[in-house]
Design a protein around this motif. Structure first.
Motif, short mmCIF file in Angstrom:
data_model
loop_
_atom_site.label_atom_id
_atom_site.label_comp_id
_atom_site.label_asym_id
_atom_site.label_seq_id
_atom_site.Cartn_x
_atom_site.Cartn_y
_atom_site.Cartn_z
N MET A 1 -11.83 -5.01 8.93
CA MET A 1 -11.31 -5.18 7.58
C MET A 1 -12.42 -4.92 6.57
N HIS A 2 -12.11 -4.22 5.51
CA HIS A 2 -13.08 -3.90 4.46
C HIS A 2 -12.66 -4.59 3.17
N LYS A 3 -13.65 -4.88 2.33
CA LYS A 3 -13.39 -5.62 1.09
C LYS A 3 -14.13 -4.96 -0.06
N VAL A 4 -13.44 -4.89 -1.21
CA VAL A 4 -14.03 -4.41 -2.45
C VAL A 4 -13.79 -5.47 -3.50
N VAL A 5 -14.87 -5.96 -4.13
CA VAL A 5 -14.77 -6.99 -5.17
C VAL A 5 -15.30 -6.41 -6.47
N ARG A 6 -14.49 -6.52 -7.52
CA ARG A 6 -14.91 -6.09 -8.85
C ARG A 6 -14.79 -7.28 -9.80
N ASN A 7 -15.70 -7.37 -10.76
CA ASN A 7 -15.57 -8.40 -11.79
C ASN A 7 -16.11 -7.86 -13.10
N GLY A 8 -15.70 -8.48 -14.18
CA GLY A 8 -16.13 -8.03 -15.50
C GLY A 8 -15.22 -8.56 -16.57
N ARG A 9 -15.22 -7.88 -17.71
CA ARG A 9 -14.38 -8.26 -18.84
C ARG A 9 -13.55 -7.06 -19.28
N VAL A 10 -12.34 -7.33 -19.69
CA VAL A 10 -11.44 -6.29 -20.20
C VAL A 10 -10.70 -6.81 -21.42
N ASP A 11 -10.18 -5.90 -22.21
CA ASP A 11 -9.34 -6.31 -23.33
C ASP A 11 -7.90 -6.46 -22.83
N ALA A 12 -6.98 -6.67 -23.74
CA ALA A 12 -5.60 -6.91 -23.36
C ALA A 12 -5.00 -5.70 -22.64
N ALA A 13 -5.36 -4.50 -23.13
CA ALA A 13 -4.83 -3.29 -22.48
C ALA A 13 -5.39 -3.15 -21.07
N GLY A 14 -6.69 -3.44 -20.92
CA GLY A 14 -7.29 -3.39 -19.60
C GLY A 14 -6.70 -4.41 -18.65
N LEU A 15 -6.39 -5.59 -19.19
CA LEU A 15 -5.76 -6.62 -18.36
C LEU A 15 -4.39 -6.18 -17.88
N GLN A 16 -3.66 -5.52 -18.78
CA GLN A 16 -2.33 -5.03 -18.40
C GLN A 16 -2.43 -4.01 -17.26
N THR A 17 -3.45 -3.19 -17.32
CA THR A 17 -3.67 -2.22 -16.24
C THR A 17 -3.99 -2.92 -14.93
N LEU A 18 -4.87 -3.92 -15.00
CA LEU A 18 -5.24 -4.66 -13.80
C LEU A 18 -4.05 -5.34 -13.14
N LEU A 19 -3.13 -5.83 -13.96
CA LEU A 19 -1.99 -6.59 -13.45
C LEU A 19 -0.76 -5.71 -13.19
N SER A 20 -0.97 -4.39 -13.21
CA SER A 20 0.12 -3.45 -12.92
C SER A 20 -0.16 -2.78 -11.57
N PRO A 21 0.87 -2.43 -10.82
CA PRO A 21 0.67 -1.71 -9.55
C PRO A 21 0.00 -0.37 -9.80
N ARG A 22 -0.95 -0.02 -8.98
CA ARG A 22 -1.64 1.24 -9.13
C ARG A 22 -0.88 2.36 -8.41
N ASP A 23 -1.10 3.57 -8.88
CA ASP A 23 -0.42 4.73 -8.31
C ASP A 23 -1.39 5.90 -8.33
N ASP A 24 -2.32 5.89 -7.39
CA ASP A 24 -3.27 6.99 -7.28
C ASP A 24 -3.55 7.26 -5.81
N VAL A 25 -4.60 6.66 -5.25
CA VAL A 25 -4.87 6.85 -3.84
C VAL A 25 -3.79 6.19 -2.98
N LEU A 26 -3.06 5.25 -3.57
CA LEU A 26 -1.91 4.63 -2.92
C LEU A 26 -0.92 4.22 -4.00
N GLU A 27 0.27 3.89 -3.58
CA GLU A 27 1.27 3.30 -4.46
C GLU A 27 1.41 1.83 -4.09
N GLU A 28 1.18 0.96 -5.05
CA GLU A 28 1.27 -0.47 -4.80
C GLU A 28 2.65 -1.02 -5.12
N ARG A 29 2.93 -2.18 -4.55
CA ARG A 29 4.10 -2.97 -4.95
C ARG A 29 3.62 -4.39 -5.22
#
Length: 504
Positions: A1-29
Motif C-alpha cells: 500500500m502506498h500513501k500520499v499526504v498533502r497539507n497546506g492552506r486554500v481559499d474557498a475555491a480551492g476547498l471546493q476543489t479538494l472536496l470534489s471528486p477528481r477526474d484526471d488520472v482516475l475518476e473518483e466517487r
C-alpha cells in the motif's frame, strides 16, 4: 500500500476543489463517510480523505491523505512515482505523458500488466535463434547461405501458429495463450542439447511456432480488452516489454564467448520464465469480447485480409534479414565480439523506446497512417544505411533507425486485431502472420545468397529496401483510419444485437 499526504492552506475555491471528486488520472466517487473511492482507474485499492479547519483570515487549512494500491502486478513499481506525482499535482483533464490518452480501469490495467509479462517471454523466444545463429553456425561450420536457409526453415512453424490462432477463435484466448507460452519455453530449451544445426532448426521451428502464436494472441487480447483510445498505447508498452525480453537475451549473449558450445546456455534460460507464466495463468481472465456473445463471421473481410497480408509480406522481405543477419554482420564484417555485439545492440536499440512511446501516443491521438508510413520509410532506410557503412557511423545510424522504426510498432501493429471481428480475429491474424513469414523466408534466402555473391550484406539490404517503401505507399493510400474507434464500429457484426421489441 502506498500513501500520499498533502497539507497546506486554500481559499474557498480551492476547498471546493479538494472536496470534489477528481477526474484526471482516475475518476473518483464520493462515499457516504466523506471519503473518495475509485470509480474508474488503474487501482486495486484507493481511498482519499480530506480533513479541514477554517482560519480567521477566510482560508482553510487541510490535510489530504490518499492511500492506493495499483492494479499492475509485477510492473506496478514502475508507475508508483508517476502516480504519486499525479495525485500531488491535481490537474483536471490533463493528459500525462506516461499515461494512455484513454483512462484504463482496474481490469484493463490488470490485463495489460499480465500481457506485458508474457510479452517479455515472447520477446526472448522470438530473438533467441537470431542472436545465436552465428555462434551455432561457427560450431557446426556452416556458411551464410546455410544460415539463411536455416532461419527460413524455422519459419515453417508459422503453419502451426496459424492452427493455434484458429483454435483460439473457437476455444478461447486465455487457454491458448498460456499453452503457447509454456510450449515455447519447453521446446526452446531443447535447443541446448541439439547435436547439429538441423536439430536446432527443428526445435526452433516448434518454439517459434508457439512464440509467434503467443505474440499474436497477446495483441488480440490487448485489442479486445483496451478502450478505443488506448489500443496503440497498449501495443507500445507491450513492445517495450518484448524488447526487454530480447534485451535479456542480449545480456546473456556474452556467455557465448566462453567457448564454442557456450551459446547453448541461452537455450536453457526460457525455463526460468515458467514461474512467471504460471503467475499470469492464475490471474489472466478470458478476453471480455470473446466471452461476450458475438456473431460468427465467415466472409466479407477479404480486402482487409489481403491488404495486411501483402503489407506483411513486403515488410518482412527487408525486416527479417535486417534483424536476423545483424549479429553475422557485426561479427564477421565489423569484427565485433559477443560482448561488443551486446553493448552495440543495447546502446543503439534502447533509444527505440522513445519511438515506441511517442509513436503509440501519436497513433492514438493523431491517427495511425502518417506515423506508420514515416516510421517505415526512415526506419528501414537508416537500417539499410547501417549495413552499407562501417566504423563509428553504424552506431549513429542504428540509433536513428531504432527510434524512427519503433514508431511503426504501435501505429501499424494494432491493425491486425482491429480490422477483424472476434470470431475471425485469431485466424485472420494467423493468415497474415503466415504470409509475412513467407516474405521473411524469401527475404532471408535472397539476402543470404546475395551476401555470398557480393561478399557483404549491405547491397542485399539496399535492394530489399523496396519492400518497406511499397508498404508505406499502401498505408497512405489504402489503409483505413482506426484511431479512437471501438472495435464494434470497425466490425459491426460484433455489435450487441438490439433487444427484441415487446409485442403489441
Amino acid at each position: 500500500m502506498h500513501k500520499v499526504v498533502r497539507n497546506g492552506r486554500v481559499d474557498a475555491a480551492g476547498l471546493q476543489t479538494l472536496l470534489s471528486p477528481r477526474d484526471d488520472v482516475l475518476e473518483e466517487r464520493a462515499d457516504a463517510d466523506g471519503s473518495f473511492a475509485c470509480a474508474e482507474g488503474p487501482f486495486g485499492h484507493y481511498r482519499r480523505t480530506v480533513a479541514t479547519d477554517a482560519n480567521e483570515d477566510g482560508t482553510f487549512a487541510f490535510v489530504e491523505t490518499t492511500e492506493f494500491r495499483l492494479a499492475l502486478p509485477i510492473w506496478g513499481a514502475l508507475f508508483v512515482l508517476p502516480i504519486k506525482g499525479a495525485i500531488r499535482n491535481r490537474h483536471p483533464d490533463s493528459n500525462y505523458w506516461w499515461a494512455p490518452p484513454a483512462r484504463l480501469d482496474q481490469r484493463a490495467s490488470l490485463v495489460l500488466a499480465l500481457l506485458c509479462t508474457v510479452s517479455l517471454v515472447a520477446g526472448y523466444l522470438g530473438t533467441l535463434i537470431t542472436q545465436t545463429i552465428t555462434f551455432a553456425a561457427s560450431e557446426f561450420h556452416t556458411s551464410k547461405a546455410t544460415q539463411g536457409t536455416t532461419l527460413a526453415a524455422v519459419r515453417l512453424g508459422v503453419l502451426l501458429s496459424l492452427v493455434l490462432a484458429a483454435v483460439a477463435d473457437r476455444r478461447g484466448r486465455r487457454r491458448m495463450l498460456i499453452g503457447c507460452a509454456v510450449g515455447g519455453c519447453l521446446t526452446a530449451a531443447l535447443g541446448a542439447i541439439a547435436p547439429n544445426l538441423f536439430t536446432l532448426a527443428a526445435t526452433q521451428t516448434f518454439s517459434r511456432a508457439f512464440s509467434t502464436a503467443l505474440a499474436l494472441l497477446i495483441a488480440v487480447v490487448a485489442a479486445e480488452e483496451m478502450p478505443a483510445g488506448a489500443r496503440a498505447y497498449a501495443v507500445s508498452v507491450m513492445a517495450m516489454t518484448a524488447a526487454l525480453g530480447a534485451g535479456i537475451c542480449l545480456m546473456v549473449l556474452p556467455l557465448a564467448d566462453y567457448g564454442t558450445r557456450a551459446w547453448r546456455i541461452l537455450y536453457a534460460v526460457p525455463l526460468v520464465f515458467l514461474p512467471l507464466v504460471r503467475a499470469v495463468a492464475r490471474h489472466l481472465p478470458e478476453s471480455r469480447r470473446f466471452a461476450a456473445p458475438h456473431a460468427v463471421a465467415t466472409t466479407g473481410h477479404g480486402r482487409r485480409l489481403w491488404l495486411l497480408a501483402v503489407s506483411g509480406f513486403l515488410a518482412a522481405l527487408f525486416v527479417a534479414p535486417a534483424s536476423q543477419f545483424q549479429n553475422e554482420f557485426l561479427r564477421t564484417e565489423q569484427h565485433f565480439s559477443a560482448l561488443k555485439i551486446t553493448v552495440f545492440t543495447l546502446c543503439t536499440n534502447t533509444p527505440g523506446g522513445i519511438g515506441v512511446v511517442v509513436g503509440g501516443k501519436l497513433a492514438d491521438i493523431r491517427g495511425r497512417r502518417l506515423i506508420g508510413a514515416v516510421g517505415l520509410i526512415f526506419g528501414a532506410g537508416l537500417t539499410a544505411v547501417v549495413y552499407l557503412t562501417s566504423g563509428a557511423q553504424i552506431w549513429l545510424w542504428s540509433v536513428g533507425a531504432a527510434v524512427l522504426g519503433a514508431a511503426t510498432v504501435p501505429a501499424l501493429g494494432v491493425y491486425g486485431p482491429e480490422l477483424f471481428p472476434t470470431s475471425l480475429r485469431g485466424r485472420a491474424n494467423g493468415v497474415i502472420s503466415l504470409v509475412s513469414v513467407i516474405g521473411s523466408g524469401i527475404g532471408l534466402l535472397a539476402a543470404g545468397r546475395m551476401a555470398d555473391h557480393f561478399g557483404r550484406l549491405g547491397p542485399a539490404l539496399a535492394i530489399l529496401f523496396v519492400g518497406p517503401l511499397l508498404v508505406a505507399v499502401l498505408v497512405l493510400v489504402a489503409y483505413p483510419e482506426t484511431a479512437m474507434l471501438e472495435l464494434e464500429e470497425l466490425n459491426p457484426e460484433d455489435a450487441p444485437a438490439d433487444p427484441p421489441r415487446p409485442s403489441d
